[in-house]
Motif scaffolding. Structure first.
Motif, PDB file in Angstrom:
ATOM      1  N   LYS A 194      21.201 -22.990   8.760  1.00  0.00           N
ATOM      2  CA  LYS A 194      22.263 -22.563   7.853  1.00  0.00           C
ATOM      3  C   LYS A 194      22.917 -23.754   7.173  1.00  0.00           C
ATOM      4  N   ALA A 228      20.283 -25.420   4.693  1.00  0.00           N
ATOM      5  CA  ALA A 228      19.827 -24.633   3.550  1.00  0.00           C
ATOM      6  C   ALA A 228      20.556 -24.999   2.269  1.00  0.00           C
ATOM      7  N   GLN A 229      21.898 -25.144   2.370  1.00  0.00           N
ATOM      8  CA  GLN A 229      22.684 -25.402   1.160  1.00  0.00           C
ATOM      9  C   GLN A 229      23.730 -26.502   1.325  1.00  0.00           C
ATOM     10  N   GLN A 237      25.955 -29.922   1.765  1.00  0.00           N
ATOM     11  CA  GLN A 237      25.919 -31.211   1.089  1.00  0.00           C
ATOM     12  C   GLN A 237      25.560 -32.354   2.031  1.00  0.00           C
ATOM     13  N   THR A 248      11.524 -27.937  -2.741  1.00  0.00           N
ATOM     14  CA  THR A 248      12.441 -28.426  -1.721  1.00  0.00           C
ATOM     15  C   THR A 248      11.713 -28.529  -0.384  1.00  0.00           C
ATOM     16  N   TRP A 308      12.514 -29.460   3.785  1.00  0.00           N
ATOM     17  CA  TRP A 308      13.520 -29.673   4.830  1.00  0.00           C
ATOM     18  C   TRP A 308      12.885 -30.315   6.058  1.00  0.00           C
ATOM     19  N   ARG A 358      17.393 -32.541   3.520  1.00  0.00           N
ATOM     20  CA  ARG A 358      16.872 -31.646   2.485  1.00  0.00           C
ATOM     21  C   ARG A 358      16.619 -32.472   1.237  1.00  0.00           C
ATOM     22  N   THR A 366      15.095 -32.331  -2.731  1.00  0.00           N
ATOM     23  CA  THR A 366      14.753 -31.417  -3.821  1.00  0.00           C
ATOM     24  C   THR A 366      14.337 -32.217  -5.048  1.00  0.00           C
TER      25      THR A 366
END
Length: 374
Positions: free
Chosen positions: A250, A253-254, A256, A299, A301, A311, A313
């Motif tokens: 979690k 995933a997004q 910072q 992306t 991970w 992560r 991208t």
């Protein structure tokens, strides 16, 4: 079903005709060991049943490919589910790789051989080559052992079948041990179960490294990382299937993260570069790799059990990726250091490394000035 021509064709594809393994591959009905299997589609696995489509069954069974038979604790033979999610935990290994592992073991006619069970196909090949009285087959999963034993008996093959953890005490003494599950560290029980001069063959968990080693007089072993590669599922213990804590994913995933940077190298998914992945796993064992693609945006991970994550991208294939990292370890920074070495030296030292194993199982890999301890 007319499976024998398919088995003969497979044998011609994966083994030289003069090899003693050729007749084994040509005469063992692989389909009977994999009546149901899982096929992956994105994040999900779909159940395939051979009896529903015999032609597809033969095509799948006699292709040189791995067939996944269990996802987490959900075995294809016993489940009522048609679709599942999770990680593969048991399979029928592609036949050419089974034969390669046996060749690395340098098995002689009179050898007592210990192998891992899985579906039982590799055990059947060993029985066809040596005779079932010389083969012991083990697995930690009682159901897998029972299923394999029943299918072997139909072929009039009755090797010794035992339910046990391959990393724990073993039920006898052997000239050769061939493990088609990966381990780390080297189990001390293997050194104790090997007869003088015996050899084991395995892969190091999380890597593409095949380790062969011969027992030494002091109870340890010496060997090398072969100029070959293979990836096997990790040995599991008593039906326990490890997963990363959900909170890590979690966050990764997004989130910072604690540090943002731009890598100097194009985006890499480490499992696509086995030597890079193997170096990273030796330094930071247990990394879980994931990736996604949306158009030209890709992306990757890297997730570690201690909570560290990275992560990366990239938008387009020429753009350097933006990297977000968090946790006590800078996973992508370590990956970039390995790629620096690869660029500087032209190769990484893992393949061809010499291996020295103490009687208590500590394995040291050495090549030139490079050294690491498992």
């Amino acid at each position: 079903m007319k499976w024998l021509p398919q088995a003969r064709r497979l044998a011609h594809e994966v083994v030289r005709p003069e090899s003693r393994w050729h007749s084994a591959v040509a005469s063992v009905p692989r389909h009977s060991f994999v009546p149901r299997w899982w096929e992956q589609d994105g994040e999900t696995w779909h159940l395939r049943t051979g009896a529903d489509d015999p032609a597809a069954w033969l095509q799948a069974a006699y292709r040189d490919q791995t067939l996944v038979t269990q996802v987490d604790a959900c075995h294809a033979d016993t489940t009522s589910n048609r679709v599942v999610e999770g990680k593969p935990t048991s399979s029928s290994t592609l036949p050419s790789l089974v034969v390669r592992m046996y060749r690395h073991a340098m098995i002689a006619d009179g050898d007592q051989l210990l192998v891992t069970t899985g579906t039982g196909y590799g055990t059947a090949l060993a029985c066809a080559r040596l005779g079932d009285a010389q083969v012991t087959s083990v697995d930690v999963d009682e159901n897998l052992v029972k299923l394999a034993e029943e299918r072997l008996a139909v072929l009039d093959a009755r090797p010794r079948m035992e339910v046990c953890d391959i990393t724990g005490p073993l039920p006898g003494e052997y000239d050769r041990i061939v493990s088609t599950v990966s381990v780390r560290p080297v189990p001390v029980s293997w050194l104790r179960a090997l007869r003088p001069g015996g050899r084991f063959v395995t892969t190091i968990a999380g890597t593409g490294l095949i380790l062969t080693a011969d027992k030494t007089a002091d109870g340890g072993a010496t060997g090398r990382i072969e100029w070959d590669r293979a990836g096997f599922m990790r040995a599991h213990h008593g039906g326990v299937y490890e997963h990363l804590p959900e909170g890590i994913w979690k966050q990764a995933a997004q989130g910072q993260g604690e540090k943002t940077s731009t890598s100097r190298y194009p985006l890499l998914y480490p499992p696509d570069a086995w030597d890079v992945m193997s170096m990273l796993e030796l330094k930071l064992p247990g990394i879980d790799y994931r990736r996604s693609q949306d158009g030209d945006t890709r992306t990757v991970w890297l997730l570690h059990p201690d909570g560290s994550w990275a992560r990366a991208t990239a938008h387009g294939f020429l753009e350097s990726p933006v990297v977000h990292e968090s946790g006590s370890r800078r996973l992508w920074a370590e990956l970039d250091r390995i790629r620096n070495r690869l660029n500087r030296e032209g190769a990484l030292p893992v393949y061809g490394a010499q291996v020295s194993i103490t009687p208590d199982g500590m394995a040291t890999l050495t090549r030139g000035s490079w050294q690491t301890v498992l």
